[in-house]
Design an enzyme around this catalytic site. Structure first.
Site, short mmCIF file in Angstrom:
data_model
loop_
_atom_site.label_atom_id
_atom_site.label_comp_id
_atom_site.label_asym_id
_atom_site.label_seq_id
_atom_site.Cartn_x
_atom_site.Cartn_y
_atom_site.Cartn_z
N HIS A 199 0.83 -1.21 0.00
CA HIS A 199 0.00 0.00 0.00
C HIS A 199 0.86 1.25 0.00
CE1 HIS A 199 -3.70 -2.10 1.73
NE2 HIS A 199 -4.02 -1.61 0.56
N GLU A 441 -0.69 -16.28 -20.00
CA GLU A 441 0.24 -16.29 -18.87
C GLU A 441 0.54 -17.70 -18.36
OE1 GLU A 441 -1.42 -13.79 -15.80
OE2 GLU A 441 -3.43 -14.55 -16.10
N ASP A 465 3.24 -13.65 -14.62
CA ASP A 465 2.93 -15.06 -14.36
C ASP A 465 3.58 -15.98 -15.38
OD1 ASP A 465 1.38 -15.31 -11.98
OD2 ASP A 465 -0.19 -14.18 -13.00
N CYS A 512 1.07 -6.92 -20.86
CA CYS A 512 0.73 -6.06 -19.71
C CYS A 512 1.49 -6.44 -18.44
CB CYS A 512 -0.77 -6.07 -19.47
SG CYS A 512 -1.42 -7.69 -19.06
#
Ligand code: PEP
Ligand code: MG
Length: 592
Positions: A199, A441, A465, A512
């Site tokens: 975060h 992926e 991935d 991406c």
């Protein structure tokens, strides 16, 4: 003696999570982590007192969080959202019941019972594969610290109380701390722990202040009022720099600011090479309110909206209207020409309390993403309905994660078609031409890409991935991090195969994964023929500039050259040398 040590220049290396350079006086935040004592309770009366104390600490903690939330200027955005998550944890039935049960059954004090609850959650979260979700144990630990403090009645400093322009140094910053950081007050920050997906990192990038995390010993090396330089681009922090270093970094900072300003000024220019090859540029976003930043940094569209964040920030499943609100916000965003909305890529719906998934031995290969959606079809249908309804407001794509075979995508299509039938029957409009794509992926999807290409309108390669599954390395395990190599010859060949298969079938191929935003790989990806690249917004201006200064011809030659190497190290070395020589400003030599 101590004074001597303080004055010594110390250089620390961590993870740069928010770019830029800043220097100034340090302010070391005393988090006063409270240690729990183990006390046995003899009488029943003492036990019920412990339960009451725990309940009171929960109530006091919630009151403090609500106070912080009220003080945040607007009710929208990431800040209040994080506070909501913390309040949600405080109220989580299992979290509370678990601690109360430990008090009663083990006849122990509230602090120790809370400690046992946290250990249990740590164990559960350690088995979750997704790095983001795994990192969310931090939220629970932060909440526990707050409760500990009320239990022990300790008063600690809060970020909001810091008076002047300083560089914040802390072991870690909780979401409650980070959302109170205002860029005019805190110049930057440096922490002992943290990762790119924490975060703290997300907030730092959102408010655009330089930040470096994962420095391990910064709180030991620095004292309040020491002069500190934080380089959030390279991840370097210098404590007590000598005048020579300070001068060099001032120069570097000026240079960085001028370069960033120039890059941002040109960010809206298209990514067209000198020989007229155009590449689409998208932004990866996690929250719908990141649209403005995506457009400012030059994205034409949203290449990846990670919708699982909608689920994470809810204590119950989001309604269709909530989904719809997020998707219309993205699809209708000012300056957004297209938006690719990825369906739920999570292991569990109630991420804290769903034991079915956290018990999996190998969650990366478990009931994840589309597999989970095909099991929980009703949940999936709600999301698909909302995306389709939003599709009338802009150019929308649906992206399905973790597809490993043809049968899966056929089943997904059947579900989408049922949802479309229902919408038609109900007279609810949607764009009949909404495009359907899949993430590539999983290695099996690469091998059968030509079959999959017949089923969908576009591919988006998820290298994060794909690298993990291809090279058989856990993407969140630091012990095998050295094997996480985007320029492994196998990875480059897989990308090449997907692009060729997609193009032969007449569909577009995007990428991406994080690799798309790393300038080191820009020319290679251009030369491999990707139609579009999607990345974190801050990375866009630089990548576009490299593309505009290149030719497709040279990038194809570069690909041909790197494909002759057999080892990742050779490829990386060749790329580094080439890119640094070719774009000295945009691809600086090393991380100082
Ligand atoms: C990827 O796997 O490359 C990707 C973009 O998805 P995520 O990082 O969300 O798994
Ligand atoms: Mg992925």
């Amino acid at each position: 003696m101590d004074k001597e040590k303080i004055k010594t220049t110390v250089i620390l290396r961590g993870i740069g999570v928010s770019p830029g350079i800043v220097s100034g006086r340090a302010y070391v935040l005393d988090r006063c982590d409270v240690q729990a004592l183990h006390i046995k309770m003899e009488s029943d009366e003492a036990l019920s007192k412990e339960t009451e104390r725990f309940q009171q600490a929960l109530a006091d903690s919630e009151m403090q969080l609500r106070g912080i939330k009220d003080r945040l200027e607007d009710g929208e955005g990431i800040g209040p959202l994080f506070i909501n998550v913390q309040i949600m944890i405080l109220r989580d039935r299992k979290f509370v019941e678990s601690t109360v049960n430990y008090i009663r059954e083990n006849r122990i004090n509230a602090e120790w019972a809370l400690n046992l609850t946290i250990s249990k959650y740590r164990d559960i979260f350690s088995r979750i594969d997704d790095s983001y979700i795994k990192g969310r144990i931090k939220d629970i630990e932060d909440v526990a610290q707050l409760v500990f403090r009320y239990l022990s009645d300790e008063r600690c400093e809060r970020v909001a109380d810091i008076p002047e322009k300083v560089i914040l140094v802390a072991r870690d910053l909780s979401p409650a701390d980070t959302v109170q950081i205002k860029s005019d007050k805190i110049l930057g920050f440096a922490t002992d722990v943290g990762s790119k997906t924490s975060h703290t990192a997300i907030v730092a990038r959102a408010i655009e202040i330089p930040a470096t995390v994962g420095l391990e010993t910064i709180t030991r090396e620095v004292m309040t009022d020491d002069i500190v330089i934080v380089d959030g681009t390279s991840g370097v922090v210098i404590v007590n720099p000598d005048p020579e270093i300070l001068k060099r970094y001032e120069e570097k900072k000026r240079h960085y600011l001028v370069l960033e300003e120039n890059l941002l000024r040109e960010a809206h220019l298209p990514a067209v090479t000198k020989d007229n090859h155009r590449i689409g540029i998208g932004a990866n976003i996690e929250f719908s309110d990141e649209i403005a930043s995506a457009v400012l940094h030059g994205a034409n569209g949203i290449g990846l909206f990670r919708t699982e964040f909608i689920y994470i920030n809810k204590e119950r499943l989001p309604t269709e209207e909530e989904h719809f609100m997020h998707y219309t916000q993205v699809v209708r965003g000012d300056g957004i020409k297209w938006a690719t909305i990825r369906t739920f890529d999570l292991g569990g719906d109630k991420f804290i309390s769903d034991p079915r998934l956290s018990d999996e031995m190998n969650p990366a290969m478990g009931l994840r993403a589309v597999r989970y959606c095909l099991r929980e079809v009703e949940l999936f249908k709600v999301q698909i309905r909302a995306i389709l309804r939003a599709s009338v407001y802009g150019n929308t794509g649906i992206l399905i994660p973790m597809i490993s075979g043809v049968q899966e995508i056929k089943t997904v299509k059947k579900i989408i078609s049922e949802v479309q039938d229902n919408l038609r029957a109900e007279g609810i409009p949607f764009n009949e031409k909404t495009k359907l794509g899949i993430m590539i992926e999983v290695p099996s999807a690469v091998v059968i890409a030509e079959y999959l290409a017949r089923e969908v309108d576009f591919f988006s390669i998820g290298t994060n991935d794909l690298i993990q599954y291809t090279l058989a390395i856990d993407r969140v395990n630091e012990r095998v991090d050295y094997l996480y190599q985007p320029c492994h010859p196998a990875v480059l060949r897989l990308i090449q195969h997907v692009v060729n298969a997609g193009h032969q079938a007449g569909i577009k191929v995007a990428i991406c994964g994080e690799m798309a935003g790393d300038p080191l790989y820009t020319l290679v990806l251009e030369g491999l023929g990707l139609d579009s690249l999607s990345m974190t917004p801050l990375a866009i201006p630089r990548v576009k500039k490299i593309m505009r200064e290149s030719t497709l011809k040279e990038s194809k030659e570069l690909v041909a050259k790197v494909m002759t190497f057999t080892e990742p190290q050779e490829i990386e070395q060749h790329l580094r040398t080439y890119m640094v020589q070719r774009f000295p400003e945009l691809c600086p030599l090393t991380n100082e």
